[in-house]
Write a protein that holds these residues in place. Structure first.
Motif, PDB file in Angstrom:
ATOM      1  N   GLY A 113       0.799  -1.214   0.000  1.00 29.31           N
ATOM      2  CA  GLY A 113       0.000   0.000   0.000  1.00 29.31           C
ATOM      3  C   GLY A 113       0.832   1.264   0.000  1.00 29.31           C
ATOM      4  N   GLY A 114       2.142   1.113  -0.116  1.00 29.00           N
ATOM      5  CA  GLY A 114       3.028   2.269  -0.151  1.00 29.00           C
ATOM      6  C   GLY A 114       3.419   2.628  -1.580  1.00 29.00           C
ATOM      7  N   HIS A 115       4.256   3.633  -1.671  1.00 35.57           N
ATOM      8  CA  HIS A 115       4.717   4.081  -2.988  1.00 35.57           C
ATOM      9  C   HIS A 115       5.966   3.323  -3.416  1.00 35.57           C
ATOM     10  N   GLU A 116       6.051   3.037  -4.676  1.00 39.08           N
ATOM     11  CA  GLU A 116       7.267   2.534  -5.301  1.00 39.08           C
ATOM     12  C   GLU A 116       7.683   3.608  -6.292  1.00 39.08           C
ATOM     13  N   TRP A 117       8.336   4.638  -5.766  1.00 39.49           N
ATOM     14  CA  TRP A 117       8.557   5.866  -6.526  1.00 39.49           C
ATOM     15  C   TRP A 117       9.268   5.655  -7.845  1.00 39.49           C
ATOM     16  N   ALA A 118      10.293   4.861  -7.891  1.00 38.47           N
ATOM     17  CA  ALA A 118      11.044   4.667  -9.147  1.00 38.47           C
ATOM     18  C   ALA A 118      10.131   4.085 -10.224  1.00 38.47           C
ATOM     19  N   LYS A 119       9.399   3.038  -9.863  1.00 39.64           N
ATOM     20  CA  LYS A 119       8.473   2.415 -10.824  1.00 39.64           C
ATOM     21  C   LYS A 119       7.366   3.384 -11.237  1.00 39.64           C
TER      22      LYS A 119
END
Length: 174
Positions: A110-116
């Motif tokens: 439920g968190g961010h995967e900023w690079a993706k």
């Protein structure tokens, strides 16, 4: 005449919107090829990319055949460009999907995967832009071919008519 133009634009706008809705339904909901929201299985291209491509293609095609289309009826050109192409394409939905790809948490926890997510958002923007540009260029190329063919046919018809007139003048002694 203005009422006819507005009516043509309105009718073509409805047809353009229906085309966009149908393409989105088929390719995002039914096939899952496009779209970035959680219910879409695609995600590399935004949900309205095919509608945007169709609108850009039609606009490119019609822009190069304007002089052939306008004499038939004044509403035809305005209806196809402003009406159909204008409502078939959507810039705002594209931007909303690109923003959602970046800002809506996409991680398994439920968190961010900023690079993706940033990469996906950039791919949505760059890929969508190139799809639009390519579709418009293809439409312009085909439109130019149609326009050149129509011009050649008109020139041939004018030459044939001139030869007939000359032949008639010779026969009558004028």
């Amino acid at each position: 005449e203005q009422v006819a133009v507005y009516g043509g634009v309105g009718v073509c706008a409805v047809v353009g919107w229906v085309a966009r809705a149908c393409l989105k339904q088929i390719f995002t909901v039914e096939l899952g090829i496009t779209g970035v929201f959680p219910d879409a299985r695609g995600g590399v291209l935004h949900a309205d990319v095919l509608a945007n491509m169709l609108g850009a293609f039609i606009f490119g095609l019609v822009s190069k055949t304007e002089k052939e289309l306008k004499p038939y009826h004044p509403t035809f050109y305005a209806g196809l460009t402003t009406g159909f192409a204008g409502s078939c394409t959507t810039f705002s939905s594209w931007m909303v999907e690109a923003a959602a790809a970046v800002w809506v948490p996409a991680g398994a926890d439920g968190g961010h995967e900023w690079a993706k997510q940033v990469c996906r958002g950039l791919l949505l923007l760059v890929g969508g832009f190139h799809c639009l540009l390519g579709s418009m260029a293809l439409g312009k190329w085909i439109g130019q071919s149609i326009s050149e063919h129509a011009s050649r046919r008109q020139a041939e018809a004018a030459a044939a008519a001139a030869m007939e007139a000359e032949k008639a003048n010779v026969e009558t002694g004028d």
